[in-house]
Design an enzyme around this catalytic site. Structure first.
Site, PDB file in Angstrom:
ATOM      1  CE1 TYR A  59      30.196 110.438  20.650  1.00  0.00           C
ATOM      2  CE2 TYR A  59      31.309 109.395  22.500  1.00  0.00           C
ATOM      3  CZ  TYR A  59      30.570 109.299  21.331  1.00  0.00           C
ATOM      4  OH  TYR A  59      30.231 108.087  20.843  1.00  0.00           O
ATOM      5  CD  GLU A  61      26.666 112.181  19.040  1.00  0.00           C
ATOM      6  OE1 GLU A  61      26.022 112.832  19.884  1.00  0.00           O
ATOM      7  OE2 GLU A  61      26.475 110.974  18.822  1.00  0.00           O
ATOM      8  CG  ASP A 205      35.725 105.536  -4.414  1.00  0.00           C
ATOM      9  OD1 ASP A 205      36.713 106.027  -3.836  1.00  0.00           O
ATOM     10  OD2 ASP A 205      35.158 104.488  -4.029  1.00  0.00           O
ATOM     11  CB  THR A 231      40.538 106.056   1.726  1.00  0.00           C
ATOM     12  OG1 THR A 231      41.446 105.885   0.642  1.00  0.00           O
ATOM     13  CG2 THR A 231      39.372 105.078   1.579  1.00  0.00           C
ATOM     14  CE  LYS A 234      42.136 102.359   0.201  1.00  0.00           C
ATOM     15  NZ  LYS A 234      40.983 101.938  -0.609  1.00  0.00           N
ATOM     16  NE  ARG A 240      42.681 101.403   7.945  1.00  0.00           N
ATOM     17  CZ  ARG A 240      43.303 100.908   6.876  1.00  0.00           C
ATOM     18  NH1 ARG A 240      44.615 100.896   6.809  1.00  0.00           N
ATOM     19  NH2 ARG A 240      42.601 100.445   5.874  1.00  0.00           N
TER      20      ARG A 240
HETATM   21  C1  PLP Z   1      39.751 101.472  -0.296  1.00  0.00           C
HETATM   22  C2  PLP Z   1      38.571 101.862  -1.090  1.00  0.00           C
HETATM   23  C3  PLP Z   1      37.317 102.083  -0.508  1.00  0.00           C
HETATM   24  C4  PLP Z   1      36.982 101.733   0.923  1.00  0.00           C
HETATM   25  O1  PLP Z   1      37.771 102.168   1.878  1.00  0.00           O
HETATM   26  P1  PLP Z   1      37.783 101.498   3.342  1.00  0.00           P
HETATM   27  O2  PLP Z   1      38.473 102.564   4.107  1.00  0.00           O
HETATM   28  O3  PLP Z   1      38.532 100.233   3.212  1.00  0.00           O
HETATM   29  O4  PLP Z   1      36.381 101.294   3.773  1.00  0.00           O
HETATM   30  C5  PLP Z   1      36.291 102.547  -1.309  1.00  0.00           C
HETATM   31  N1  PLP Z   1      36.475 102.765  -2.612  1.00  0.00           N
HETATM   32  C6  PLP Z   1      37.663 102.542  -3.218  1.00  0.00           C
HETATM   33  C7  PLP Z   1      37.804 102.800  -4.677  1.00  0.00           C
HETATM   34  C8  PLP Z   1      38.745 102.072  -2.482  1.00  0.00           C
HETATM   35  O5  PLP Z   1      39.897 101.837  -3.088  1.00  0.00           O
END
Ligand code: PLP
Length: 422
Positions: A59, A61, A205, A231, A234, A240
């Site tokens: 933990y 925080e 993003d 993220t 990907k 994750r």
């Molecule tokens: C995948 C994705 C997210 C969200 O990611 P999660 O891990 O599924 O919550 C946000 N923005 C974009 C552009 C994404 O491709």
């Protein structure tokens, strides 16, 4: 310390055969199929091992040096190293590596920079934006006003005259550049100019394209954006999770929004996995990987076009291809199911200005991050296009789909997937 020397998953097998069986089934599935979901990948074994460690017992925080618990000597060093790797790799002043995933990361950005009720301007979901860019069912569309932009009706490209017009009308507090189903380059420089003109923040993003960005296979958002979210699971090929990167002036607000604003204890086991992924992403091999993802997507797009498929925007600049199935007389869902039956996994998706409903849209979304992680190159993309064509012209023919599935399984043997234990 015997557990450490157990064969892979031996303890899970002993303790919980039911879960063990499902994990094994999934491994077989990931090994024997051609995975074309553009948001998925195969992490390395090193990433997976780091994620499944004693760090899950902690933990922590707070942030390095400012924790609410004792016993953080290793965790503080770990999280600092991971932050530093993110800063170097992406060339940013500040990195927060604690967000549990992409959606909470975006929520944290809005929470940090916007007052409730201020306006978010993102790409509308049916044209490839993400839920968390202000879509109505998302918390981001409940607590903030959403005034989205669209792609051009003819070209399906983001048209910056239109984006500027919408921005001047909407006067957003933040503009979001990024998406989940847009196959072309995101021109962050132009987004940045418009954001500055209307006095908005720019959030890039890059969840889908982060791996391409660090490989130099997609333009860099960092010089143009106030905040960059990605993220980690990907194209970046980590566990994750997510990261928020920003200019120093926003560091405090972002950190406070993540913790204590939205989250509790960070998942330090995941953060360790992110660290390993960032280490891998800094290598020349990863750079080549990022460029090969794009080369493969272009080759796959080319081969599909030759076979008479319609592609949104006519092709791709990235890892992602959006197929318009309207002319193929098969709907997205049927197509995705037939392909899965044939060992090729994609997902049905809306296309811009879709005339069908979101639960049964006209599009199929595919991408090349996973197949590229298996070492497949342009010739293999042409094979995949041929199998897709065969499956999609025989969606009701079980024997034909079976035949493709067998061929796919044999083919996959020659391309071992990273990280798999079987
Ligand atoms: C995948 C994705 C997210 C969200 O990611 P999660 O891990 O599924 O919550 C946000 N923005 C974009 C552009 C994404 O491709």
């Amino acid at each position: 310390m015997t557990a450490l020397h157990d064969p892979y998953l031996a303890a899970v097998e002993r303790t919980d055969p039911e879960i063990f069986g499902l994990i094994q089934e999934e491994e077989r599935y990931q090994r024997d199929s051609i995975r074309l979901i553009p948001s998925e990948n195969y992490t390395s074994r090193a990433v997976m091992e780091a994620t499944g460690t004693v760090l899950a017992n902690k933990y922590s925080e707070g942030y390095p040096g400012k924790r609410y618990y004792e016993g953080q000597r290793n965790v503080d060093l770990l999280e600092t190293i991971v932050q530093d790797r993110a800063k170097v790799l992406f060339g940013v002043q500040h990195a927060n590596v604690q967000p549990y995933s992409g959606s909470p990361a975006n929520l944290a950005v809005y929470f940090a920079l916007l007052q409730p009720g201020e306006t978010i301007m993102g790409l509308t979901l049916p044209h490839g934006g993400h839920l968390t860019h202000g879509w109505a069912v998302s918390a981001t569309g409940r607590f903030w006003k959403s005034h989205p932009y669209e792609v051009d009706r003819e070209t399906h490209l983001i048209d910056f005259d239109q984006v500027r017009k919408v921005a001047l009308e909407a006067r957003p507090r933040i503009i979001v550049a990024g998406g989940t189903a847009y196959p072309r380059t995101y021109h962050f420089e132009q987004f940045g100019e418009i954001a500055r003109e209307v006095g908005a923040y720019l959030l890039a993003d890059i969840s889908h394209i982060a791996g391409l960005v660090v490989a130099g296979a997609h333009p860099d958002p960092v010089p143009h954006a106030d905040v960059v979210v990605t993220t980690t699971h990907k194209t970046l090929r980590g566990p994750r999770g997510a990261m928020i990167m920003c200019k120093a002036e926003h560091a405090e607000a972002i950190d406070k929004a993540v913790f204590p604003g939205l989250q509790g204890g960070p998942h330090e086991n995941t953060i360790a996995g992110i660290g390993v992924a960032l280490h891998e992403a800094a290598t020349p091999e990863f750079r080549a990987y990022g460029h090969q993802i794009v080369a493969n997507a272009k080759a796959l797009a080319e081969a599909l076009l030759e076979r008479g498929f319609d592609l949104i925007t006519g092709g791709t600049d990235t890892h992602l291809i959006l197929i318009d199935l309207t002319g193929k007389k098969v709907i997205g869902k049927t197509a995705a199911q037939a392909l899965d039956r044939a060992g090729i996994v994609g997902n049905y998706n809306t296309i811009p200005f879709d005339t069908r409903r979101p639960f049964s849209p006209s599009g199929l979304r595919i991408g090349t991050p996973s197949v590229t992680s298996r070492g497949m190159k342009e010739p293999e993309m042409r094979r995949i296009a041929a199998w897709m064509d065969e499956a999609l012209t025989n969606v009701k023919d079980e024997a034909a789909l079976d035949r493709v599935a067998h061929e796919v399984r044999d083919f996959c043997v020659a391309f071992p997937a990273p990280g798999l234990g079987v």
